[in-house]
Design an enzyme around this catalytic site. Structure first.
Site, PDB file in Angstrom:
ATOM      1  N   LYS A   1      17.791  -8.274   7.702  1.00  0.00           N
ATOM      2  CA  LYS A   1      17.919  -8.281   6.243  1.00  0.00           C
ATOM      3  C   LYS A   1      19.026  -9.231   5.782  1.00  0.00           C
ATOM      4  CE  LYS A   1      14.710  -5.261   5.142  1.00  0.00           C
ATOM      5  NZ  LYS A   1      13.529  -5.632   4.325  1.00  0.00           N
TER       6      LYS A   1
ATOM      7  N   ALA B   1       0.811  -1.220   0.000  1.00  0.00           N
ATOM      8  CA  ALA B   1       0.000   0.000   0.000  1.00  0.00           C
ATOM      9  C   ALA B   1       0.843   1.269   0.000  1.00  0.00           C
ATOM     10  CB  ALA B   1      -0.937   0.012   1.209  1.00  0.00           C
TER      11      ALA B   1
ATOM     12  N   TYR C   1      17.765  -4.120  12.170  1.00  0.00           N
ATOM     13  CA  TYR C   1      17.422  -3.964  10.757  1.00  0.00           C
ATOM     14  C   TYR C   1      18.413  -4.697   9.851  1.00  0.00           C
ATOM     15  CZ  TYR C   1      16.492  -1.860   6.225  1.00  0.00           C
ATOM     16  OH  TYR C   1      16.201  -1.689   4.891  1.00  0.00           O
TER      17      TYR C   1
ATOM     18  N   GLY D   1       5.197   2.963  -0.719  1.00  0.00           N
ATOM     19  CA  GLY D   1       6.599   2.792  -1.049  1.00  0.00           C
ATOM     20  C   GLY D   1       6.875   1.873  -2.224  1.00  0.00           C
TER      21      GLY D   1
END
Length: 255
Positions: A155, A10, A151, A12
């Site tokens: 990843k 929704a 983060y 980016g």
């Protein structure tokens, strides 16, 4: 008509990919926290089940592509939600959708980051994620209390999980690949820019990008579109850096 499901669709990068796929006539289902076709909180098991059930109901005859694009930045609060969304929700939902992807010789495209190599492959937090024990990984990051590690580590683990599972999924007729964007002009990036601890570092790094700064979601989406399409049908286990040359600048000896 081929069907694609996107989490974080929704806004980016996810929204840019959604719009591109729809413009070519594909059916797309988006899952997001409070918008999209399905609203689900992917930081918990119930939200992931809601998302998976919705996708299975929507595409009972098969899924051409699944893109777990939902993610949280290093400044997200509470910090323990970062690995839950960035790593565990992506892996869990992919595994739950294997049958649908196999039906249509589909592919799963993961969204990692060009910052992922900043943390070693044998970092305890990375290994904690790959061990599959979400409670333990969450406890680790809560004790570390470092959003950057949460983060980057989540990843890094996601890219490694993809590589480790390529063979298993290929035998089911499913392609696994990942994209590693650099600094991209999204709402999540803006949150980091506004952070008193990480904001200046992000602005400084943006100035160093060889191609001349941050990119836009549509440029990331165009590469994702390629990786999901027939032109990429023999690409398995690749991590595509779409970062204006930053990874090459920082790690010229790697390929």
């Amino acid at each position: 008509m081929s069907k694609f499901a996107i989490t974080g669709g929704a806004r980016g990068i996810g929204l840019a990919l959604r719009d591109l796929l729809i413009s070519e006539g594909y059916d797309v289902l988006t899952i997001d926290l409070s918008e999209g076709d399905v609203s689900a909180d992917l930081s918990n098991i119930d939200g992931r089940k809601k998302a998976v059930d919705a996708i299975k109901k929507w595409a009972p005859k098969g899924l051409k592509g699944y893109i777990p694009c939902a993610g949280l930045p290093p400044v997200a609060k509470p910090i323990e939600k970062i690995p839950s969304v960035n790593f565990f929700s992506a892996v869990e939902t992919i595994e739950c959708l294997r049958d649908l992807l196999s039906m249509d010789a589909g592919s799963a495209l993961l969204v990692t980051s060009n910052s992922a190599p900043m943390l070693s492959h044998d970092d305890p937090f990375v290994l904690g994620c790959l061990a599959g024990d979400e409670a333990k990984a969450v406890a680790q990051i809560r004790s570390i209390a470092d959003g950057h590690i949460a983060y980057v580590g989540s990843k890094r683990a996601l890219a490694m999980w993809m590589r480790q599972n390529v063979v298993t999924y290929a035998k089911l007729g499913i392609r696994l690949n990942a994209i590693a964007p650099g600094i991209t002009q999204t709402g999540l990036t803006k949150q980091v820019y506004n952070d008193p601890k990480l904001g200046q570092a992000m602005r400084d790094f943006e100035k160093s990008v060889p191609a001349g700064g941050a990119t836009t979601p549509d440029k990331i989406a165009s590469v994702m579109h390629f990786l999901l399409g027939e032109s990429a049908q023999f690409i398995y286990g690749a991590v595509f850096f779409v970062d204006g040359g930053s990874d090459a600048m920082l790690r010229p000896e790697h390929f």
